[in-house]
Design an enzyme around this catalytic site. Structure first.
Site, PDB file in Angstrom:
ATOM      1  N   LYS A 102       2.903  11.711 -11.131  1.00  0.00           N
ATOM      2  CA  LYS A 102       2.091  10.782 -11.915  1.00  0.00           C
ATOM      3  C   LYS A 102       2.899   9.533 -12.222  1.00  0.00           C
ATOM      4  CE  LYS A 102      -1.095  13.778 -14.464  1.00  0.00           C
ATOM      5  NZ  LYS A 102      -1.530  14.146 -15.818  1.00  0.00           N
ATOM      6  N   HIS A 160      -0.388  11.894 -28.241  1.00  0.00           N
ATOM      7  CA  HIS A 160      -0.765  10.560 -27.750  1.00  0.00           C
ATOM      8  C   HIS A 160      -1.445   9.737 -28.836  1.00  0.00           C
ATOM      9  CE1 HIS A 160      -0.796  11.886 -23.261  1.00  0.00           C
ATOM     10  NE2 HIS A 160       0.377  11.420 -23.625  1.00  0.00           N
ATOM     11  N   LYS A 219       7.265  23.037 -14.615  1.00  0.00           N
ATOM     12  CA  LYS A 219       6.346  21.941 -14.309  1.00  0.00           C
ATOM     13  C   LYS A 219       6.071  21.857 -12.806  1.00  0.00           C
ATOM     14  CE  LYS A 219       4.933  17.282 -15.100  1.00  0.00           C
ATOM     15  NZ  LYS A 219       5.166  15.978 -15.718  1.00  0.00           N
ATOM     16  N   HIS A 248       8.349   9.607 -27.615  1.00  0.00           N
ATOM     17  CA  HIS A 248       7.253  10.412 -27.065  1.00  0.00           C
ATOM     18  C   HIS A 248       7.418  11.888 -27.419  1.00  0.00           C
ATOM     19  CE1 HIS A 248       4.187  11.937 -24.387  1.00  0.00           C
ATOM     20  NE2 HIS A 248       5.077  12.666 -23.754  1.00  0.00           N
ATOM     21  N   HIS A 262      -0.203  17.226 -26.633  1.00  0.00           N
ATOM     22  CA  HIS A 262      -0.329  15.821 -26.225  1.00  0.00           C
ATOM     23  C   HIS A 262      -1.596  15.143 -26.742  1.00  0.00           C
ATOM     24  CE1 HIS A 262       3.113  16.773 -23.815  1.00  0.00           C
ATOM     25  NE2 HIS A 262       3.164  15.556 -23.308  1.00  0.00           N
ATOM     26  N   ARG A 266      -3.104  22.323 -14.430  1.00  0.00           N
ATOM     27  CA  ARG A 266      -2.162  21.288 -14.868  1.00  0.00           C
ATOM     28  C   ARG A 266      -2.445  20.787 -16.282  1.00  0.00           C
ATOM     29  NH1 ARG A 266       0.483  16.320 -11.275  1.00  0.00           N
ATOM     30  NH2 ARG A 266       1.694  15.444 -12.979  1.00  0.00           N
ATOM     31  N   ARG A 304       0.806  -1.239   0.000  1.00  0.00           N
ATOM     32  CA  ARG A 304       0.000   0.000   0.000  1.00  0.00           C
ATOM     33  C   ARG A 304       0.827   1.271   0.000  1.00  0.00           C
ATOM     34  NH1 ARG A 304      -2.988  -2.922   3.833  1.00  0.00           N
ATOM     35  NH2 ARG A 304      -4.716  -4.005   2.824  1.00  0.00           N
ATOM     36  N   GLU A 346      -4.627  17.685 -11.527  1.00  0.00           N
ATOM     37  CA  GLU A 346      -5.071  18.015 -12.882  1.00  0.00           C
ATOM     38  C   GLU A 346      -6.556  18.329 -12.957  1.00  0.00           C
ATOM     39  OE1 GLU A 346      -3.294  15.591 -15.874  1.00  0.00           O
ATOM     40  OE2 GLU A 346      -4.439  16.507 -17.469  1.00  0.00           O
ATOM     41  N   ASN A 406      -0.559  19.579 -21.165  1.00  0.00           N
ATOM     42  CA  ASN A 406      -0.873  18.670 -22.262  1.00  0.00           C
ATOM     43  C   ASN A 406      -0.851  19.327 -23.636  1.00  0.00           C
ATOM     44  OD1 ASN A 406      -1.269  16.261 -20.757  1.00  0.00           O
ATOM     45  ND2 ASN A 406      -3.145  17.170 -19.942  1.00  0.00           N
ATOM     46  N   GLU A 448       9.647  18.807 -24.938  1.00  0.00           N
ATOM     47  CA  GLU A 448       8.932  19.118 -23.696  1.00  0.00           C
ATOM     48  C   GLU A 448       9.386  20.487 -23.162  1.00  0.00           C
ATOM     49  OE1 GLU A 448       6.347  17.721 -22.316  1.00  0.00           O
ATOM     50  OE2 GLU A 448       6.264  15.710 -23.199  1.00  0.00           O
TER      51      GLU A 448
END
Lengths: 381, 381
Positions: B146, B255, B230, B268, B251, B244, B124, B240, B248, B188
């Site tokens: 993330k 993506h 960031k 990426h 993106h 935030r 956990r 987000e 993207n 980025e």
């Protein structure tokens, strides 16, 4: 209906215990979401087991205007693994689940644990509700935010802390629960009384026939008190850095019994029942309880028996308990009862002490099931 | 060395960007733990990829008095899945990992994402450190908490928010990074400049030759500024819910490109590069940027090319973008550049608009790679 509040650093929500809750789920969820400035999402998932769903689907679904997507998890501890989690997550993705989706975990402890972990990890976390259907899941596993699954190496080794938006513990769901599961679950209430609620303990001593006979008022009292005890402990120590450890009374050897028997022979509550007996014995040896208190507390355990007989090698149990994740570094931690209605965490229990406690418990487990049964029958009459 | 602070409701930690960090890891970690009133645990895990470990194991290990247990994750997006997570969790359980164990994720973005999710779910949640080894992971994926893995249904559909105790971005690790990966990662930083840091944007316009030539001071400046941007956004909006989302930019279609090409054809950052071009086009159409600003920002993208050529069906890209998890309910969300150094989130982009942006981008992707290459060579000279 009784309402218990949970308030931790990371979450704040209510647990509802009563009857008729499953007929009004959508309205209740809508109200809770509205208070958070949100609406019921389009995509609602219900995770349940086929057996539970067969029994209750009509009543549950009649409360919904927006039909939820049903996800099924076969019953049994062996499905509480990462493979099931992956399967469920993929079903949710395929069904168009998104970050606003909500999951309802409707079933026993395994459904709650797996469903909670699925909710905690789907798209890095979506909201969920718990609708526990067994006594054990109502008083224990649905309270406190611990969710997760097993690895072949041990129980609950993977998981998260993820609190539901609310828990709906509907006692009507217990009507279909087999007697054995009710009895097993009651050992968590026995534990609750022993570690922190003298009034609950006395109530369970004086009303075992009514409780085991499923008298609604008595059961509601036991359930609400058990939930309140756990919610209180969890609110004070969410991450199990201190106080929350006392909830593990009976669990060190209880988990070891489950592990050694492959989670197949005993129900969780039954293993905890045996583990409590070992803890009482160790408490007596360490004089955290007197002989008279030992007798009284053993009497309470007997009232909610019979516990199934066990034939195990005590050394194997002790070895298995060393793998328990409550074992931090090299320290062997153990929860001992203190008098009537209190408990303490000790860090220095030796392997020999644990072995002796396991031997005492296993001697009873081999020799005494008939006697236990007689006592319980007496309590019923 | 530069130090950037991250402070969110759930975590507070520092990101160190500089050189020589990997030679002093144990001492640095010990100091950070001491500030939290803790000690370095007995069981320390390093998750890394075989290629990275071959290059750096000696230097890393020479800093440790207590030898860590090494866990290996093969390189490649196809290993970023729940099967790898399960394998790693089992290895940790077998090696005697417990709640006090600490994991060090040493590698690129995949190692960081998988390692972070393993740390978030083992028992956990245990603590972890990030030691990102690629430009992209240093400026982007190691910052912000993330973590997660892919499902066959989509990228990063499973995960958690789990912050490290610290991030050590050692620029020396970039010495072995292929040029293509450095270029890809720089998109980025291009994005960082476009959405929130005009000074970084200008610096990248004026110093592309030094940056692509790996001049240490210039690279450190770009890396630290990207991290700071960031960290600042994440500190203001960890989960987000608003701000935030601007991260993207590029993106949505980025993506989609990765998804349609099976994550095999482009890095990426390269997919994001193409996605930025689509976003610039849509920004021009919606007049969030002027034609002159469009030209200037396109020029910046070209400086860090060449982007690999692409031949794709625009409709397939748009369909794939609908599955993106940034798509909430029925709303199609898109990030648009606003002038130079700002961005905004719009919720009403139509399928037709997206399709047109995809067509514009794909026309360039089919026709212009040579021109792009020429421009970059010019920038180098």
């Amino acid at each position: 209906m009784q309402i218990v509040k949970v308030q931790t650093p990371s979450a704040q929500y209510q647990i509802f215990a009563g009857t008729g809750l499953i007929d009004t789920l959508e309205a209740r969820m809508t109200r809770i979401l509205a208070a958070l400035g949100r609406k019921l999402p389009k995509r609602l998932f219900i995770l349940t087991s086929p057996e539970i769903w067969d029994l209750w689907s009509k009543r549950i679904l009649s409360s919904f205007t927006n039909t939820p997507t049903i996800l099924l998890l076969p019953a049994g501890e062996r499905h509480k693994n990462l493979r099931s989690v992956e399967k469920l997550l993929r079903e949710m993705a395929k069904a168009g689940g998104d970050r606003s989706s909500i999951l309802i975990a409707f079933g026993g402890g395994i459904v709650g644990d797996v469903g909670g972990f699925v909710a905690s990890s789907f798209m890095r976390g979506i909201d969920f509700f718990q609708v526990p259907s067994t006594f054990l899941s109502q008083v224990d596993s649905s309270v406190g935010g611990k969710v997760g699954v097993n690895l072949p190496e041990g129980k609950n080794l993977v998981g998260a802390f993820h609190h539901p938006l609310a828990v709906f513990a509907d006692m009507e769901l217990l009507n279909t629960l087999p007697d054995r599961e009710l009895r097993a679950g009651l050992f968590e209430s026995v534990k609750a009384g022993m570690i922190r609620d003298r009034a609950l303990l006395r109530f369970m001593e004086e009303n075992s026939a009514r409780i085991l006979g499923r008298d609604t008022a008595s059961l509601e009292k036991v359930i609400a008190a058990s939930i309140r005890m756990k919610a209180d402990v969890v609110s004070k120590d969410e991450r199990e850095n201190g106080l929350r450890m006392i909830l593990n009374l009976g669990h060190t050897l209880g988990h070891a019994i489950e592990s050694v028997t492959g989670y197949r022979k005993l129900l969780h509550g039954e293993a905890v029942g045996w583990g409590i007996i070992a803890a009482l014995h160790l408490g007596r040896k360490r004089r955290t309880i007197s002989e008279a208190q030992f007798d009284r507390l053993m009497g309470l355990v007997y009232l909610y028996g019979p516990l199934p007989a066990l034939k195990l090698n005590p050394q194997r149990l002790v070895d298995a308990s060393a793998k328990d994740k409550k074992h931090r570094g090299d320290v062997r931690r153990f929860i001992l009862p203190v008098g009537i209605g209190d408990a303490t965490v000790v860090e220095d229990v030796t392997t020999d002490e644990l072995l002796e406690a396991a031997r005492y418990m296993l001697a009873l487990a081999k020799a005494l099931p008939e006697q236990v049964e007689v006592k319980v029958l007496a309590a019923h009459g």
